[in-house]
Write a protein that holds these residues in place. Sequence first.
Motif, short mmCIF file in Angstrom:
data_model
loop_
_atom_site.label_atom_id
_atom_site.label_comp_id
_atom_site.label_asym_id
_atom_site.label_seq_id
_atom_site.Cartn_x
_atom_site.Cartn_y
_atom_site.Cartn_z
N ASP A 25 -112.84 72.80 -20.24
CA ASP A 25 -112.47 73.99 -19.24
C ASP A 25 -112.21 72.94 -18.38
OD1 ASP A 25 -114.28 75.65 -20.34
OD2 ASP A 25 -115.73 74.65 -19.64
N MET A 26 -111.82 73.74 -17.25
CA MET A 26 -111.30 73.17 -16.27
C MET A 26 -112.92 72.29 -15.38
SD MET A 26 -108.73 72.62 -13.81
CE MET A 26 -108.35 72.44 -11.90
N LEU A 27 -111.98 71.85 -14.77
CA LEU A 27 -113.64 70.92 -13.29
C LEU A 27 -113.81 71.00 -12.56
CD1 LEU A 27 -113.32 67.21 -14.79
CD2 LEU A 27 -114.81 68.85 -15.88
N PRO A 28 -114.47 71.46 -12.00
CA PRO A 28 -114.50 71.75 -10.54
C PRO A 28 -113.43 70.60 -9.12
CG PRO A 28 -116.64 71.08 -10.94
CD PRO A 28 -116.13 71.17 -12.61
N GLU A 29 -113.34 71.14 -8.27
CA GLU A 29 -112.99 69.80 -7.49
C GLU A 29 -114.12 68.90 -6.95
OE1 GLU A 29 -110.62 71.27 -3.51
OE2 GLU A 29 -109.65 72.52 -4.81
N GLY A 32 -113.01 62.84 -3.73
CA GLY A 32 -112.24 61.26 -4.09
C GLY A 32 -111.77 61.47 -5.30
N PHE A 33 -111.70 61.97 -5.88
CA PHE A 33 -111.06 62.27 -7.49
C PHE A 33 -109.83 63.29 -7.31
CE2 PHE A 33 -114.98 60.69 -8.11
CZ PHE A 33 -115.23 60.02 -8.83
N TRP A 34 -108.63 63.17 -8.24
CA TRP A 34 -107.65 63.74 -8.99
C TRP A 34 -109.18 64.53 -10.25
CZ3 TRP A 34 -104.99 59.56 -7.75
CH2 TRP A 34 -104.55 60.14 -6.46
N VAL A 35 -108.36 65.88 -10.74
CA VAL A 35 -108.71 66.66 -12.01
C VAL A 35 -107.26 66.63 -12.86
CG1 VAL A 35 -109.04 68.60 -13.31
CG2 VAL A 35 -110.01 67.72 -10.78
N TYR A 36 -107.63 65.63 -14.34
CA TYR A 36 -106.04 65.55 -14.62
C TYR A 36 -106.36 66.44 -16.14
CZ TYR A 36 -102.54 63.31 -17.63
OH TYR A 36 -101.35 63.21 -17.92
#
Length: 81
Positions: A25-29, A32-36
Motif C-alpha cells: 500500500d502507498m506509504l504515508p508521507e 526526510g524521506f521520499w516514497v518510492y
Amino acid sequence: MDNNTRELSLEEMDIISGGQGGSPDMLPEKEGFWVYQIQSGDCLKSIAKRYGTTTKQLMHSNPSIIMECDITTGYFIYVPE
C-alpha cells in the motif's frame, strides 16, 4: 546461538518466504524521506545509487526489508532524502 545470531520472528519468516519487502500500500508521507515504488529490475543497490544513499540506510528506513533481494515490484519503500 552466539551473540551475532537470533531466531527470526514469524513475520520475518513470512517476509523471507514471500520476498515481499516494503509495503503493498502507498506509504504515508514521512519527513526526510521520499516514497518510492519498486519498479521491475530494481534492487536496493540501484535505488541507493540513484538517490545518493546506501543499501544499509534503505534497509534501516524499511524494517520489512531484511535482505538485499527482499523487495517486490510494485511495493513502496521509504528513501532517505
